[in-house]
Design a protein around this motif. Structure first.
Motif, short mmCIF file in Angstrom:
data_model
loop_
_atom_site.label_atom_id
_atom_site.label_comp_id
_atom_site.label_asym_id
_atom_site.label_seq_id
_atom_site.Cartn_x
_atom_site.Cartn_y
_atom_site.Cartn_z
N LEU A 1 48.83 -53.99 66.41
CA LEU A 1 49.91 -53.15 66.94
C LEU A 1 50.59 -53.83 68.12
O LEU A 1 51.82 -53.77 68.26
CB LEU A 1 49.36 -51.79 67.35
CG LEU A 1 48.77 -50.94 66.20
CD1 LEU A 1 48.13 -49.68 66.75
CD2 LEU A 1 49.85 -50.59 65.16
N ARG A 2 49.82 -54.51 68.95
CA ARG A 2 50.40 -55.24 70.09
C ARG A 2 51.34 -56.33 69.62
O ARG A 2 52.40 -56.58 70.23
CB ARG A 2 49.28 -55.86 70.93
CG ARG A 2 49.79 -56.75 72.08
CD ARG A 2 48.64 -57.44 72.80
NE ARG A 2 47.94 -58.40 71.96
CZ ARG A 2 48.36 -59.65 71.72
NH1 ARG A 2 49.52 -60.07 72.23
NH2 ARG A 2 47.65 -60.46 70.96
N LEU A 3 50.99 -56.99 68.53
CA LEU A 3 51.80 -58.09 68.01
C LEU A 3 53.07 -57.62 67.31
O LEU A 3 53.96 -58.43 67.05
CB LEU A 3 50.96 -58.92 67.03
CG LEU A 3 49.84 -59.75 67.68
CD1 LEU A 3 48.85 -60.23 66.62
CD2 LEU A 3 50.41 -60.95 68.43
N GLY A 4 53.14 -56.33 67.00
CA GLY A 4 54.37 -55.81 66.40
C GLY A 4 54.20 -55.03 65.12
O GLY A 4 55.19 -54.58 64.54
N ALA A 5 52.96 -54.88 64.63
CA ALA A 5 52.75 -54.11 63.41
C ALA A 5 53.05 -52.63 63.65
O ALA A 5 52.79 -52.10 64.74
CB ALA A 5 51.32 -54.28 62.92
N ASP A 6 53.58 -51.97 62.63
CA ASP A 6 53.83 -50.54 62.70
C ASP A 6 52.60 -49.74 62.29
O ASP A 6 52.42 -48.60 62.72
CB ASP A 6 54.99 -50.17 61.78
CG ASP A 6 56.29 -50.79 62.24
OD1 ASP A 6 56.84 -50.33 63.27
OD2 ASP A 6 56.76 -51.75 61.60
N GLU A 7 51.78 -50.35 61.44
CA GLU A 7 50.55 -49.68 61.02
C GLU A 7 49.52 -50.71 60.58
O GLU A 7 49.86 -51.87 60.29
CB GLU A 7 50.81 -48.68 59.90
CG GLU A 7 51.45 -49.27 58.67
CD GLU A 7 51.76 -48.20 57.62
OE1 GLU A 7 50.94 -47.28 57.44
OE2 GLU A 7 52.82 -48.29 56.98
N VAL A 8 48.28 -50.29 60.55
CA VAL A 8 47.17 -51.16 60.17
C VAL A 8 46.39 -50.48 59.05
O VAL A 8 46.04 -49.30 59.15
CB VAL A 8 46.24 -51.44 61.37
CG1 VAL A 8 45.07 -52.33 60.94
CG2 VAL A 8 47.02 -52.11 62.50
N ILE A 9 46.14 -51.24 57.98
CA ILE A 9 45.42 -50.72 56.82
C ILE A 9 44.09 -51.45 56.71
O ILE A 9 44.07 -52.69 56.62
CB ILE A 9 46.24 -50.93 55.53
CG1 ILE A 9 47.61 -50.25 55.66
CG2 ILE A 9 45.48 -50.43 54.31
CD1 ILE A 9 48.60 -50.65 54.59
N ILE A 10 43.01 -50.71 56.74
CA ILE A 10 41.69 -51.31 56.59
C ILE A 10 41.42 -51.50 55.10
O ILE A 10 41.23 -50.52 54.36
CB ILE A 10 40.59 -50.43 57.24
CG1 ILE A 10 40.96 -50.11 58.69
CG2 ILE A 10 39.24 -51.13 57.16
CD1 ILE A 10 41.21 -51.34 59.56
#
Length: 352
Positions: free
Chosen positions: A218-227
């Protein structure tokens, strides 16, 4: 010919150590560069340890390094684009035939006679080319890149491989503004993919097996993270992506990501697993999806990428180390223990 200091591997298990190597004298179209920083790519580790023997056997001694940023110290009489004092970069290539269809289209990375920055045939001195873990390098002007002065040179160095490797397929896919883009893996390549996709205006999702990487993504610019190990998390994103960039170099279930693509979606591989990946034909056929691969970029496109980074203030996240810690860095890289790229301060080589 003149001699310089470098760090080289004498064998697959020897580690890297100081070595004196030759460089050619500057010819009329050559640029001589004092190397300031050199990134460490996973390819450096593979090559130094002869882990690609079946495809690209290592010739020892080898001097790795193809993410080079430095200052021009001398130019040949026919050089027009550089002058002493300029910041310049050298990536994965130092020559090609320049006449084949690929070269004529600006795709030197696909030239059948390309010369790699290290481990390629050295037509001037014989043997093989030596890379950027060294004091200086001499390269034909065509393969030298302008480095933006507003960017940190230590963070620019990895752009010459990790940057162009991720920029090229994202850019080639088309206009991604407002599209849903997935980045598989958050390492040296993946973190650059996130930055580029975000800068192009995409909705960016990072696929990772590690929940601990959520905050950094998220810090790098992702809007969401999917495991990706969470079946429910994956299921709710099925058929929703326009484009996915797969940066994983280890064996993994690519079908799981192909199923994330919507109709006419594309997944592009930039990671290179040692073993072939199993692909279900049905996963591609139902959805008219595409699977492709991409290899760095041509010289003009690499310059375009650097200029784009200058406009958007993009560099790699780096840990700067002295050359004397390169073997330790290799061990850490093998364990993915770096956020997200090592950059060697080549001033440390003067102490040898």
């Amino acid at each position: 010919m003149y001699n310089i200091k470098a760090y080289a591997a004498a064998g697959a298990t020897s580690g890297l150590a100081p070595l004196t190597i030759p460089r050619r004298d500057t010819k009329e179209r050559d640029v001589q560069i004092e190397i300031l920083f050199c990134g460490i790519c996973h390819s450096d580790l593979h090559y130094a340890r002869d882990e690609w023997h079946s495809v690209m056997p290592t010739v020892y001694p080898c001097v790795p390094g193809h993410e080079i940023v430095g200052r021009v110290t001398k130019v040949g009489s026919a050089v027009t684009k550089f002058k002493p004092g300029d910041l310049a970069g050298v990536g994965c290539l130092v020559d090609s035939d320049r006449t084949c269809p690929n070269c004529r289209e600006g795709l030197e990375q696909l030239c059948p006679k390309q010369v790699l920055t290290y481990g390629g045939p050295d037509k001037d001195l014989g043997g093989v080319t030596y890379g950027g873990y060294s004091e200086s390098i001499v390269v034909d002007e065509h393969f030298v890149l302008r480095v933006p002065a507003n960017l940190d040179p230590a963070g620019v160095a990895p752009l010459l491989c990790a940057g162009i490797t991720t920029y090229s397929p994202i850019r080639r896919w088309g206009d991604i503004e407002g599209k849903k883009i997935g980045i598989v893996g958050l390492g040296g390549l993946g973190h650059m993919g996130v930055k580029f996709a975000r800068a192009f205006g995409a909705h960016v999702a990072v696929f990772t097996t590690s929940p601990a990487k959520r905050e950094d993504a998220l810090r790098l610019g992702a809007d969401e993270v999917i495991i990706s190990t969470n079946a429910e998390d994956m299921k709710k994103h099925a058929w929703s992506f326009d484009f996915i960039l797969d940066t994983i170099a280890a064996d993994h279930d690519i079908d799981a990501y192909i199923k994330m693509l919507g109709r006419d979606g594309t997944i592009t591989l930039v990671g290179a697993p040692e073993k072939p990946l199993a692909v279900s034909a049905f996963a591609l056929i139902f959805g008219r999806r595409s699977l492709s691969g991409s290899l760095i970029g041509g010289i003009a496109e690499t310059q375009e990428m650097l200029d784009f980074c200058s406009q958007h203030n993009i560099t790699a996240d780096v840990e700067v180390i002295p050359i004397q810690k390169v073997n330790e860095a290799y061990e850490r890289l093998a364990k993915s223990d770096v956020k997200y790229r090592f950059s060697i301060d080549m001033a440390s080589l003067k102490a040898e």
